[in-house]
Design a protein around this motif. Sequence first.
Motif, PDB file in Angstrom:
ATOM      1  N   PRO A 103       0.828  -1.215   0.000  1.00 36.95           N
ATOM      2  CA  PRO A 103       0.000   0.000   0.000  1.00 36.95           C
ATOM      3  C   PRO A 103       0.855   1.255   0.000  1.00 36.95           C
ATOM      4  O   PRO A 103       1.796   1.382   0.793  1.00 36.95           O
ATOM      5  CB  PRO A 103      -0.801  -0.137   1.290  1.00 36.95           C
ATOM      6  CG  PRO A 103      -0.875  -1.600   1.532  1.00 36.95           C
ATOM      7  CD  PRO A 103       0.435  -2.154   1.068  1.00 36.95           C
ATOM      8  N   GLY A 104       0.550   2.168  -0.914  1.00 34.74           N
ATOM      9  CA  GLY A 104       1.262   3.429  -0.981  1.00 34.74           C
ATOM     10  C   GLY A 104       2.616   3.366  -1.651  1.00 34.74           C
ATOM     11  O   GLY A 104       3.336   4.370  -1.691  1.00 34.74           O
ATOM     12  N   LYS A 105       2.983   2.198  -2.165  1.00 37.13           N
ATOM     13  CA  LYS A 105       4.290   2.049  -2.813  1.00 37.13           C
ATOM     14  C   LYS A 105       4.132   1.646  -4.272  1.00 37.13           C
ATOM     15  O   LYS A 105       3.088   1.133  -4.682  1.00 37.13           O
ATOM     16  CB  LYS A 105       5.135   1.014  -2.073  1.00 37.13           C
ATOM     17  CG  LYS A 105       5.521   1.430  -0.668  1.00 37.13           C
ATOM     18  CD  LYS A 105       6.496   0.450  -0.054  1.00 37.13           C
ATOM     19  CE  LYS A 105       6.940   0.907   1.333  1.00 37.13           C
ATOM     20  NZ  LYS A 105       7.931  -0.051   1.926  1.00 37.13           N
ATOM     21  N   GLU A 106       5.174   1.852  -5.051  1.00 32.60           N
ATOM     22  CA  GLU A 106       5.157   1.458  -6.451  1.00 32.60           C
ATOM     23  C   GLU A 106       5.331  -0.054  -6.588  1.00 32.60           C
ATOM     24  O   GLU A 106       5.849  -0.728  -5.691  1.00 32.60           O
ATOM     25  CB  GLU A 106       6.277   2.173  -7.209  1.00 32.60           C
ATOM     26  CG  GLU A 106       6.081   3.674  -7.318  1.00 32.60           C
ATOM     27  CD  GLU A 106       7.134   4.320  -8.206  1.00 32.60           C
ATOM     28  OE1 GLU A 106       7.014   5.530  -8.462  1.00 32.60           O
ATOM     29  OE2 GLU A 106       8.060   3.616  -8.640  1.00 32.60           O
ATOM     30  N   ARG A 107       4.874  -0.553  -7.737  1.00 35.47           N
ATOM     31  CA  ARG A 107       5.049  -1.978  -8.011  1.00 35.47           C
ATOM     32  C   ARG A 107       6.533  -2.271  -8.190  1.00 35.47           C
ATOM     33  O   ARG A 107       7.248  -1.568  -8.904  1.00 35.47           O
ATOM     34  CB  ARG A 107       4.261  -2.361  -9.259  1.00 35.47           C
ATOM     35  CG  ARG A 107       4.177  -3.853  -9.500  1.00 35.47           C
ATOM     36  CD  ARG A 107       3.096  -4.193 -10.492  1.00 35.47           C
ATOM     37  NE  ARG A 107       1.763  -3.871  -9.962  1.00 35.47           N
ATOM     38  CZ  ARG A 107       0.621  -4.261 -10.535  1.00 35.47           C
ATOM     39  NH1 ARG A 107       0.654  -4.982 -11.648  1.00 35.47           N
ATOM     40  NH2 ARG A 107      -0.546  -3.909 -10.004  1.00 35.47           N
ATOM     41  N   GLU A 108       6.989  -3.336  -7.544  1.00 32.49           N
ATOM     42  CA  GLU A 108       8.412  -3.674  -7.495  1.00 32.49           C
ATOM     43  C   GLU A 108       8.659  -5.057  -8.087  1.00 32.49           C
ATOM     44  O   GLU A 108       7.953  -6.015  -7.733  1.00 32.49           O
ATOM     45  CB  GLU A 108       8.870  -3.648  -6.029  1.00 32.49           C
ATOM     46  CG  GLU A 108      10.250  -4.182  -5.776  1.00 32.49           C
ATOM     47  CD  GLU A 108      10.531  -4.404  -4.295  1.00 32.49           C
ATOM     48  OE1 GLU A 108      11.717  -4.442  -3.935  1.00 32.49           O
ATOM     49  OE2 GLU A 108       9.575  -4.553  -3.512  1.00 32.49           O
ATOM     50  N   GLY A 109       9.634  -5.174  -8.955  1.00 31.11           N
ATOM     51  CA  GLY A 109      10.006  -6.468  -9.502  1.00 31.11           C
ATOM     52  C   GLY A 109      10.724  -7.293  -8.451  1.00 31.11           C
ATOM     53  O   GLY A 109      11.622  -6.787  -7.780  1.00 31.11           O
ATOM     54  N   THR A 113      15.690  -7.419 -21.815  1.00 33.15           N
ATOM     55  CA  THR A 113      17.102  -7.537 -21.482  1.00 33.15           C
ATOM     56  C   THR A 113      17.272  -7.750 -19.985  1.00 33.15           C
ATOM     57  O   THR A 113      16.338  -7.533 -19.193  1.00 33.15           O
ATOM     58  CB  THR A 113      17.856  -6.271 -21.901  1.00 33.15           C
ATOM     59  OG1 THR A 113      17.329  -5.164 -21.143  1.00 33.15           O
ATOM     60  CG2 THR A 113      17.679  -5.991 -23.378  1.00 33.15           C
ATOM     61  N   ARG A 114      18.476  -8.124 -19.606  1.00 37.96           N
ATOM     62  CA  ARG A 114      18.761  -8.344 -18.193  1.00 37.96           C
ATOM     63  C   ARG A 114      18.438  -7.083 -17.380  1.00 37.96           C
ATOM     64  O   ARG A 114      17.938  -7.160 -16.266  1.00 37.96           O
ATOM     65  CB  ARG A 114      20.227  -8.711 -18.024  1.00 37.96           C
ATOM     66  CG  ARG A 114      20.760  -8.599 -16.600  1.00 37.96           C
ATOM     67  CD  ARG A 114      20.089  -9.578 -15.695  1.00 37.96           C
ATOM     68  NE  ARG A 114      20.503  -9.402 -14.316  1.00 37.96           N
ATOM     69  CZ  ARG A 114      19.840  -8.690 -13.431  1.00 37.96           C
ATOM     70  NH1 ARG A 114      18.698  -8.058 -13.800  1.00 37.96           N
ATOM     71  NH2 ARG A 114      20.269  -8.576 -12.200  1.00 37.96           N
ATOM     72  N   GLU A 115      18.714  -5.929 -17.971  1.00 36.47           N
ATOM     73  CA  GLU A 115      18.520  -4.670 -17.248  1.00 36.47           C
ATOM     74  C   GLU A 115      17.048  -4.333 -17.058  1.00 36.47           C
ATOM     75  O   GLU A 115      16.689  -3.561 -16.165  1.00 36.47           O
ATOM     76  CB  GLU A 115      19.203  -3.517 -17.987  1.00 36.47           C
ATOM     77  CG  GLU A 115      20.722  -3.576 -17.995  1.00 36.47           C
ATOM     78  CD  GLU A 115      21.268  -4.652 -18.895  1.00 36.47           C
ATOM     79  OE1 GLU A 115      22.408  -5.107 -18.669  1.00 36.47           O
ATOM     80  OE2 GLU A 115      20.551  -5.071 -19.848  1.00 36.47           O
ATOM     81  N   ARG A 116      16.191  -4.917 -17.885  1.00 32.25           N
ATOM     82  CA  ARG A 116      14.764  -4.568 -17.835  1.00 32.25           C
ATOM     83  C   ARG A 116      13.884  -5.749 -17.454  1.00 32.25           C
ATOM     84  O   ARG A 116      12.660  -5.652 -17.499  1.00 32.25           O
ATOM     85  CB  ARG A 116      14.327  -4.004 -19.192  1.00 32.25           C
ATOM     86  CG  ARG A 116      14.972  -2.654 -19.502  1.00 32.25           C
ATOM     87  CD  ARG A 116      14.360  -1.998 -20.730  1.00 32.25           C
ATOM     88  NE  ARG A 116      12.936  -1.763 -20.609  1.00 32.25           N
ATOM     89  CZ  ARG A 116      12.391  -0.712 -19.980  1.00 32.25           C
ATOM     90  NH1 ARG A 116      13.180   0.195 -19.411  1.00 32.25           N
ATOM     91  NH2 ARG A 116      11.068  -0.563 -19.932  1.00 32.25           N
ATOM     92  N   VAL A 117      14.456  -6.844 -17.054  1.00 31.84           N
ATOM     93  CA  VAL A 117      13.662  -8.054 -16.804  1.00 31.84           C
ATOM     94  C   VAL A 117      12.751  -7.899 -15.585  1.00 31.84           C
ATOM     95  O   VAL A 117      11.782  -8.637 -15.444  1.00 31.84           O
ATOM     96  CB  VAL A 117      14.574  -9.285 -16.672  1.00 31.84           C
ATOM     97  CG1 VAL A 117      15.322  -9.274 -15.334  1.00 31.84           C
ATOM     98  CG2 VAL A 117      13.791 -10.569 -16.855  1.00 31.84           C
TER      99      VAL A 117
END
Length: 129
Positions: free
Chosen positions: A41-47, A106-110
Amino acid sequence: RVQLVESGGGSVQAGGSLRLSCASSGYTASTVSMAWFRQAPGKEREGVAAIYKRSGNRYYAESVEGRFTISQDKAKNTVYLEMNSLEPEDTAMYFCAADTIGFAPTRERVLVPEEYDAWGQGAQVTVSS
């Protein structure tokens, strides 16, 4: 289109374990990678973790490295997230996602949400101290 359904969420005490499952249906042959994301809650979606379907290579966020394991069962079109040594900070809604369009990220955007076009409805994970 690919449909995703998560299961396995719940409530545990700190130090406990849970396993999430994500079952895929539909045109699963187009999937190139799958990932787990979480949003508190209140936070951005995190991978959290990602896996390339063909190679099986796996990547993790630093916050879960060594505690979480992503795996896949290609025969069942299912991806799992084994979560150990859970901490209260892991409390969030966990989402399964699939990249079914174009080339694998890419690895940087996975672990970037914008790379994924199919999403599950989410599974709540609550860790109490």
